[in-house]
Write a protein that holds these residues in place. Structure first.
Motif, mmCIF file in Angstrom:
data_model
loop_
_atom_site.group_PDB
_atom_site.id
_atom_site.type_symbol
_atom_site.label_atom_id
_atom_site.label_comp_id
_atom_site.label_asym_id
_atom_site.label_seq_id
_atom_site.Cartn_x
_atom_site.Cartn_y
_atom_site.Cartn_z
ATOM 1 N N ILE A 100 -2.836 1.385 -4.398
ATOM 2 C CA ILE A 100 -3.169 0.406 -5.453
ATOM 3 C C ILE A 100 -4.669 0.170 -5.476
ATOM 4 N N GLN A 101 -5.256 -0.024 -4.295
ATOM 5 C CA GLN A 101 -6.672 -0.419 -4.274
ATOM 6 C C GLN A 101 -7.605 0.744 -4.598
ATOM 7 N N GLN A 102 -7.089 1.977 -4.512
ATOM 8 C CA GLN A 102 -7.908 3.101 -4.993
ATOM 9 C C GLN A 102 -8.073 3.015 -6.503
ATOM 10 N N ALA A 103 -6.994 2.584 -7.184
ATOM 11 C CA ALA A 103 -7.018 2.557 -8.655
ATOM 12 C C ALA A 103 -7.513 1.220 -9.192
ATOM 13 N N ALA A 104 -7.223 0.129 -8.477
ATOM 14 C CA ALA A 104 -7.574 -1.218 -8.977
ATOM 15 C C ALA A 104 -8.055 -2.065 -7.800
ATOM 16 N N PRO A 105 -9.288 -1.775 -7.327
ATOM 17 C CA PRO A 105 -9.743 -2.384 -6.068
ATOM 18 C C PRO A 105 -9.858 -3.909 -6.096
ATOM 19 N N ASP A 106 -10.120 -4.479 -7.287
ATOM 20 C CA ASP A 106 -10.381 -5.925 -7.327
ATOM 21 C C ASP A 106 -9.227 -6.739 -7.878
ATOM 22 N N ALA A 107 -8.150 -6.061 -8.265
ATOM 23 C CA ALA A 107 -7.055 -6.812 -8.912
ATOM 24 C C ALA A 107 -6.333 -7.697 -7.890
ATOM 25 N N LEU A 108 -5.859 -8.847 -8.375
ATOM 26 C CA LEU A 108 -5.060 -9.736 -7.530
ATOM 27 C C LEU A 108 -3.797 -9.002 -7.130
ATOM 28 N N LEU A 109 -3.475 -9.048 -5.823
ATOM 29 C CA LEU A 109 -2.362 -8.233 -5.320
ATOM 30 C C LEU A 109 -1.456 -9.105 -4.447
ATOM 31 N N GLY A 110 -0.404 -9.648 -5.075
ATOM 32 C CA GLY A 110 0.554 -10.479 -4.351
ATOM 33 C C GLY A 110 1.641 -9.614 -3.737
ATOM 34 N N SER A 111 2.089 -9.983 -2.550
ATOM 35 C CA SER A 111 3.196 -9.256 -1.916
ATOM 36 C C SER A 111 4.406 -10.175 -1.819
ATOM 37 N N SER A 112 5.584 -9.614 -2.135
ATOM 38 C CA SER A 112 6.827 -10.405 -2.059
ATOM 39 C C SER A 112 7.358 -10.495 -0.630
ATOM 40 N N THR A 113 6.642 -9.965 0.330
ATOM 41 C CA THR A 113 7.179 -9.887 1.699
ATOM 42 C C THR A 113 7.846 -11.182 2.164
ATOM 43 N N SER A 114 9.012 -11.021 2.770
ATOM 44 C CA SER A 114 9.728 -12.200 3.270
ATOM 45 C C SER A 114 9.191 -12.629 4.622
#
Ligand SMILES: NC(=O)C1=CN([C@@H]2O[C@H](COP(=O)(O)OP(=O)(O)OC[C@H]3O[C@@H](n4cnc5c(N)ncnc54)[C@H](O)[C@@H]3O)[C@@H](O)[C@H]2O)C=CC1
Ligand SMILES: C[N+](C)(C)CC(=O)CC(=O)[O-]
Length: 463
Positions: A100-114
């Motif tokens: 993801i960060q290769q393509a969109a390094p600055d985008a907000l990236l939330g994880s659903s991890t429990s």
């Protein structure tokens, strides 16, 4: 132009996120290598379309556009928000974040991890400042909670930006002040789950009996007051201090043996899965989802009526989305278009069209908008004066169907020192759906009598 969310992993949770964003008017691109993902998301979306609008009392935004991307890079390109919901494996999440960060390094990236902490998710990342936990609850399209867990490496401003996006799609971002495995809510869920595993393993209870113990009693309480407020009430007039004095000591009684984790054997899995099949196997999972959604809508609507708990979030979300009509020219002879509504699922009756009470509701929404327009809104009511409806005559001129967008307009037929005589039209485009003639009385609420309004109303009321 609609904003874009990228959903990486389109299983149970990714499907729920996709539905919530889409129904909130966002365009959504999903990436999931599972060829079954489009079918599964289609089914989740169908359930969500029947459920989420039933919580709203204002028009839903136009649904966003859904695409299934061929590659992860295509999905995240140009995304304003990215939510990762791949399987709960740290190595997989790390691989996905790197892509993801290769393509969109600055985008907000939330994880659903429990369970994983944000600092674990951020390990070896190119830009850890934008990776955070946004842990939702199933069904994501109905339950408002998202636990937002940052680490010290996060940029606080970006976290606030993410929280605002989640509010915009109707969620309740709960900011977790200190990272910990499984955040807050899953620690409770795991504790209850652990106790339940013991009870089944030791033959004390079946899966069905445990579910009855929850849903016939404390589960109902928790949904509206949580743990501490419930126990405060249980302490009687002396409140929490008395509750703790009485029940604190029981924590050292033999109950605490249940803190151990039972061994997770095939035998235990078969025992629990077998009992669960016997309990609920006569329903498909999609049927159970629809039953769950209908029940949740009922609970949430009651909470909304009392502006309490999750219901308060729904009211605030409606207020944020309420379409405010441009202020009409007061001296125009044309009807004032003051209200914009949408026919929602709960408005439909057994004849398949808008039920009669909603005609009056639509009129009432329009009348309230008019009263706000002339300065008799909630501030005015708080001052002890209001308009009460004395008479309504409704003409049902046409059917309205699910999803129809309606407008409400007002013409003042007459006004004197105590009365307002209104003519309200409810229309779908150019088509009249209903007209309502209403007589309102200006009332001194403390005295309970009609009374003269102040001079400021005459700006609009003079016909
Ligand atoms: N199921 C639940 O009750 C909840 C789960 N979560 C969390 O949400 C996440 C997802 O869980 P579920 O949706 O339940 O799992 P799931 O098994 O239903 O879905 C996971 C999806 O990820 C996809 N996937 C695997 N590798 C991928 C990759 N490289 N790129 C894109 N997609 C990939 C799979 O094909 C699958 O469709 C987990 O982190 C879990 O802890 C959070 C809240 C509740
Ligand atoms: C079982 N679970 C840990 C995946 C549950 C959650 O994370 C939240 C939920 O929706 O119950």
């Amino acid at each position: 132009m609609a904003r874009k969310a990228a959903i990486i992993g389109g299983g149970v949770i990714g499907g729920g996120w996709a539905a919530r964003f889409l129904l909130s008017g966002w365009d959504v691109a999903v990436f999931d290598p599972d060829p079954e993902a489009p079918r599964k998301i289609g089914e989740v979306l169908a359930n969500a379309r029947a459920a989420l609008p039933a919580l709203a009392d204002v028009p839903m935004p136009a649904e966003g556009h859904l695409t299934f991307a061929e590659t992860l890079t295509d999905a995240v390109q140009g995304a304003d928000y990215i939510q990762e919901s791949v399987s709960e494996r740290l190595d997989l999440k790390h691989r996905v974040f790197a892509q993801i960060q290769q393509a969109a390094p600055d985008a907000l990236l939330g994880s659903s991890t429990s369970g994983f902490k944000p600092s674990e998710l951020q390990e070896n990342s190119a830009n850890p400042a934008v990776i955070f936990v946004a842990h939702p609850f199933n069904p994501v399209y109905l339950l408002p909670l998202a636990e937002i867990v940052p680490s010290p490496k996060n940029d606080p401003q970006r976290i606030e930006e993410a929280k605002e996006i989640l509010r915009e799609i109707g969620m309740f971002p709960l900011h977790i002040r200190k990272e910990i495995d499984a955040h807050i809510a899953d620690r409770f869920l795991e504790a209850v789950w652990r106790e339940a595993l013991w009870l089944v393993k030791d033959g004390v209870a079946t899966t069905e009996e445990i579910d009855e113990a929850i849903r016939m009693g404390f589960g109902l309480r928790w949904g509206q007051m949580g743990l501490f407020e419930t126990y405060r009430v249980a302490g009687g007039e002396a409140g929490m201090k008395h509750f703790m004095a009485q029940f604190g000591p029981c924590l050292s009684w033999p109950w605490t043996k249940l803190m151990d984790v039972p061994e997770f054997t095939d035998e235990l899995v078969d025992l629990i899965a077998g009992q669960s099949d016997a309990q609920s196997g006569h329903h498909t999972i999609r049927e159970l989802e629809r039953i769950r959604d209908r029940n949740l809508i009922g609970f949430l609507r009651v909470l909304k009526d009392s502006n309490w708990g999750a219901g308060k979030v729904l009211l605030e979300h409606d207020a944020r989305r309420r379409v405010t009509a441009p202020d009409p020219t007061p001296d125009s002879a044309a009807p004032l278009v003051l209200a914009h509504m949408q026919v929602l699922p709960g408005w439909i009756d057994y004849n398949g069209h808008m039920t009669e009470s909603r005609y009056l509701f639509a009129s009432s929404e329009t009348c309230d908008a008019f009263l706000r327009h002339i300065g008799a809104g909630m501030d005015y009511v708080a001052g002890g004066f209001s308009y009460y409806t004395a008479e309504s005559h409704i003409m049902h001129a046409g059917e309205a169907k699910l999803g129809d967008r309606l407008t409400g307009s007002v013409q003042v037929l007459a006004a004197d020192d105590k009365r307002l005589h209104l003519f309200i039209r409810i229309e779908r485009g150019e088509t009249l759906v209903a007209s309502i003639e209403q007589m309102l009385l200006h009332v001194d609420m403390a005295a309970g009598n009609p009374a003269r309004p102040g001079p400021r109303f005459w700006r609009v009321c003079v016909p």
